[in-house]
Design a protein around this motif. Structure first.
Motif, PDB file in Angstrom:
ATOM      1  N   LYS A   1       1.104  -1.214   0.138  1.00 19.13           N
ATOM      2  CA  LYS A   1       0.149  -0.116   0.142  1.00 19.13           C
ATOM      3  C   LYS A   1       0.969   0.641   0.071  1.00 19.13           C
ATOM      4  O   LYS A   1       0.520   2.282  -0.609  1.00 19.13           O
ATOM      5  CB  LYS A   1      -0.996   0.035   1.438  1.00 19.13           C
ATOM      6  N   ASN A   2       1.754   1.406   0.708  1.00 17.17           N
ATOM      7  CA  ASN A   2       2.689   2.680   1.033  1.00 17.17           C
ATOM      8  C   ASN A   2       4.632   2.218   0.722  1.00 17.17           C
ATOM      9  O   ASN A   2       4.688   3.550   0.782  1.00 17.17           O
ATOM     10  CB  ASN A   2       1.922   3.252   1.991  1.00 17.17           C
ATOM     11  N   GLN A   3       4.558   1.394   0.567  1.00 18.56           N
ATOM     12  CA  GLN A   3       6.140   1.276   0.316  1.00 18.56           C
ATOM     13  C   GLN A   3       6.631   1.770  -0.624  1.00 18.56           C
ATOM     14  O   GLN A   3       6.146   0.840  -2.019  1.00 18.56           O
ATOM     15  CB  GLN A   3       6.453  -0.220   0.949  1.00 18.56           C
ATOM     16  N   MET A   4       8.222   2.380  -0.876  1.00 15.55           N
ATOM     17  CA  MET A   4       8.386   2.626  -2.502  1.00 15.55           C
ATOM     18  C   MET A   4       9.181   1.176  -2.809  1.00 15.55           C
ATOM     19  O   MET A   4       9.903   1.087  -2.563  1.00 15.55           O
ATOM     20  CB  MET A   4       9.057   4.129  -2.981  1.00 15.55           C
ATOM     21  N   TYR A   5       8.503   0.708  -3.921  1.00 13.76           N
ATOM     22  CA  TYR A   5       9.440  -0.760  -3.794  1.00 13.76           C
ATOM     23  C   TYR A   5      11.089  -0.122  -5.696  1.00 13.76           C
ATOM     24  O   TYR A   5      11.331  -0.800  -5.738  1.00 13.76           O
ATOM     25  CB  TYR A   5       7.962  -1.769  -4.879  1.00 13.76           C
ATOM     26  N   SER A   6       9.986   0.848  -6.110  1.00 11.52           N
ATOM     27  CA  SER A   6      11.024   0.720  -7.416  1.00 11.52           C
ATOM     28  C   SER A   6      10.415   2.924  -7.754  1.00 11.52           C
ATOM     29  O   SER A   6       9.396   3.418  -7.887  1.00 11.52           O
ATOM     30  CB  SER A   6      10.458   0.321  -8.378  1.00 11.52           C
ATOM     31  N   TYR A   7      11.081   2.907  -8.543  1.00 15.02           N
ATOM     32  CA  TYR A   7      10.507   4.630  -9.051  1.00 15.02           C
ATOM     33  C   TYR A   7      11.217   4.122 -10.537  1.00 15.02           C
ATOM     34  O   TYR A   7      12.556   3.750 -11.467  1.00 15.02           O
ATOM     35  CB  TYR A   7      11.082   5.502  -8.056  1.00 15.02           C
ATOM     36  N   GLY A   8      10.881   5.252 -11.130  1.00 18.91           N
ATOM     37  CA  GLY A   8      11.648   6.435 -12.397  1.00 18.91           C
ATOM     38  C   GLY A   8      11.367   4.510 -13.487  1.00 18.91           C
ATOM     39  O   GLY A   8      10.113   3.964 -13.672  1.00 18.91           O
ATOM     40  N   ASP A   9      12.473   4.766 -14.554  1.00 19.14           N
ATOM     41  CA  ASP A   9      12.586   3.634 -15.435  1.00 19.14           C
ATOM     42  C   ASP A   9      11.970   2.428 -15.600  1.00 19.14           C
ATOM     43  O   ASP A   9      11.571   1.795 -15.614  1.00 19.14           O
ATOM     44  CB  ASP A   9      13.397   4.123 -16.748  1.00 19.14           C
ATOM     45  N   ASN A  10      12.571   2.011 -14.201  1.00 17.68           N
ATOM     46  CA  ASN A  10      12.396   1.308 -13.518  1.00 17.68           C
ATOM     47  C   ASN A  10      10.691   0.642 -13.055  1.00 17.68           C
ATOM     48  O   ASN A  10      10.743  -0.768 -13.467  1.00 17.68           O
ATOM     49  CB  ASN A  10      13.326   0.382 -12.525  1.00 17.68           C
ATOM     50  N   ALA A  11      10.487   1.491 -12.515  1.00 19.83           N
ATOM     51  CA  ALA A  11       8.487   1.095 -12.267  1.00 19.83           C
ATOM     52  C   ALA A  11       8.270   1.230 -13.745  1.00 19.83           C
ATOM     53  O   ALA A  11       6.839   0.292 -13.702  1.00 19.83           O
ATOM     54  CB  ALA A  11       8.554   2.270 -11.431  1.00 19.83           C
ATOM     55  N   TYR A  12       8.004   1.546 -14.681  1.00 21.81           N
ATOM     56  CA  TYR A  12       7.785   2.144 -15.578  1.00 21.81           C
ATOM     57  C   TYR A  12       7.839   0.982 -16.766  1.00 21.81           C
ATOM     58  O   TYR A  12       6.944  -0.053 -17.154  1.00 21.81           O
ATOM     59  CB  TYR A  12       8.149   3.260 -16.638  1.00 21.81           C
ATOM     60  N   SER A  13       9.419   0.016 -16.556  1.00 23.01           N
ATOM     61  CA  SER A  13       9.174  -1.487 -17.268  1.00 23.01           C
ATOM     62  C   SER A  13       8.238  -2.269 -16.567  1.00 23.01           C
ATOM     63  O   SER A  13       7.682  -3.093 -17.158  1.00 23.01           O
ATOM     64  CB  SER A  13      11.140  -1.433 -16.756  1.00 23.01           C
ATOM     65  N   MET A  14       7.401  -2.025 -15.182  1.00 28.46           N
ATOM     66  CA  MET A  14       6.577  -3.197 -14.531  1.00 28.46           C
ATOM     67  C   MET A  14       5.042  -2.546 -14.679  1.00 28.46           C
ATOM     68  O   MET A  14       4.423  -3.309 -14.782  1.00 28.46           O
ATOM     69  CB  MET A  14       7.001  -2.866 -13.548  1.00 28.46           C
ATOM     70  N   PHE A  15       4.978  -1.458 -15.499  1.00 28.78           N
ATOM     71  CA  PHE A  15       4.037  -1.108 -16.386  1.00 28.78           C
ATOM     72  C   PHE A  15       2.769  -2.019 -17.066  1.00 28.78           C
ATOM     73  O   PHE A  15       3.871  -2.671 -18.060  1.00 28.78           O
ATOM     74  CB  PHE A  15       3.397   0.352 -16.552  1.00 28.78           C
ATOM     75  N   GLU A  16       1.494  -2.749 -16.871  1.00 31.82           N
ATOM     76  CA  GLU A  16       0.968  -3.118 -17.038  1.00 31.82           C
ATOM     77  C   GLU A  16       2.126  -4.736 -17.225  1.00 31.82           C
ATOM     78  O   GLU A  16       1.348  -5.424 -18.267  1.00 31.82           O
ATOM     79  CB  GLU A  16       0.732  -2.942 -18.381  1.00 31.82           C
TER      80      GLU A  16
END
Length: 338
Positions: A37-52
């Protein structure tokens, strides 16, 4: 140049940061992946690569929606991670200029400077700069002149159309239209006409690689999607004109809006705009042949900028470093709310 200074353009799709210490621009996806719910696991390009692609336990989100901060805490966390960890910068004592869209409320604008003022590490100064003015400065235009300049900034969720003269905004409209809407239209069109379900990333790829604002580009791209009928993944070759047809209605309504705004421009400024042309910027302005479509619809020449995604953040760099442009960054504290 002030060593410890940052110009920050927080876009819906990309976060762009200009570092005063080395004049370098960092451009990453403005995406956050959250677990529990509220812990940042990843951000930026890495997080975008997980999108969908992420499982239900990982929530991939975009903290900016339609140019406004929708998720303040995570946006703040990500910004500080990028500035202090990735860029090895120090927020404490830094001079910061943040770009803000013009057509949002004062409270929404204040949220951009609050990202820094409401934090443990206090910067030396926090100023905001209207986005269209930063874009104009970044494109090398002299905004202090008494000549009208029209800037169309096409982003991911919004398009900001502005007319600048004498360092101020004469007209500005924020349209709820951008690259994401076009991607969604491509997804819908493929499903309706070809029984093919594709993801938004695939739609974006079709738009960027073979899409065009005018018919007849004549290129093809093979994509993988799910067949609605069989439910199985299939490959399909998509043609440029298919993508064009999917985007056509969006582009038409968009052109109509630009024309409506041009009709509101005072005659003397309209004369300047016809003379100097319309300036296109923002990531979505890179759509193939968009400037041709534009100049056809408006009968005005259209100028594009070689690196449209970064014109705003470059302008912020000038507001930080160049005395000539300093005045365009103002502090939200000293501003009187109307």
């Amino acid at each position: 140049m002030m060593a410890n200074s940052f110009g920050i353009d927080i876009g819906t799709q990309n976060l762009k940061i200009f570092s005063g210490s080395n004049n370098h621009i960092t451009n990453i996806k403005n995406t956050i992946a959250i677990v529990n719910k509220n812990q940042m696991y990843s951000y930026g390009d890495n997080a975008y690569s997980m999108f969908e692609k992420a499982p239900d336990t990982i929530d991939v989100s975009f903290p900016i929606i339609s140019g406004v901060i929708a998720d303040f805490d995570n946006m703040q966390t990500m910004l500080f991670e990028v500035l202090e960890k990735d860029l090895k910068g120090k927020i404490k004592g830094a001079d910061i200029v943040v770009a803000v869209p013009t057509d949002i409320t004062e409270v929404e604008k204040k949220a951009f400077s609050d990202l820094f003022s409401k934090s443990k590490n206090k910067p030396h100064s926090i100023r905001v700069c209207e986005k269209p003015i930063a874009c104009a400065i970044g494109m090398g235009l002299d905004v202090s002149e008494p000549t009208g300049v029209m800037i169309v900034d096409l982003g991911a969720d919004t398009t900001e159309i502005s007319v600048i003269s004498l360092g101020g905004l004469v007209l500005s409209e924020l349209l709820p239209f951008g690259g994401n809407q076009i991607d969604e239209s491509i997804v819908t069109y493929m499903k309706r006409n070809f029984n093919l379900v594709i993801g938004q990333k695939t739609a974006k790829q079709l738009k960027e690689e073979i899409g065009s604002a005018q018919p007849g580009r004549g290129e093809k791209l093979t994509v993988v999607g799910r067949d609605v009928v069989s439910g199985l993944p299939i490959e399909m070759e998509v043609e440029s004109d298919t993508v064009y047809n999917a985007m056509k209605a969006d582009l038409e309504s968009f052109c109509t809006n630009v024309k409506l705004i041009l009709e509101k421009v005072p005659p003397e400024l309209a004369k300047d705009i016809v003379h100097s042309g319309i300036y296109l910027t923002g990531g979505t302005s890179q759509l193939h042949q968009l400037q041709d479509l534009f100049s056809e619809v408006t009968n005005i020449k259209v100028n594009d900028y070689e690196d449209p995604e970064e014109s705003c953040v470059r302008g912020l760099g000038s507001v930080l470093a160049d005395n000539k442009y300093k005045q365009y960054g103002y502090s939200m504290k000293t501003r009187i709310f109307k």
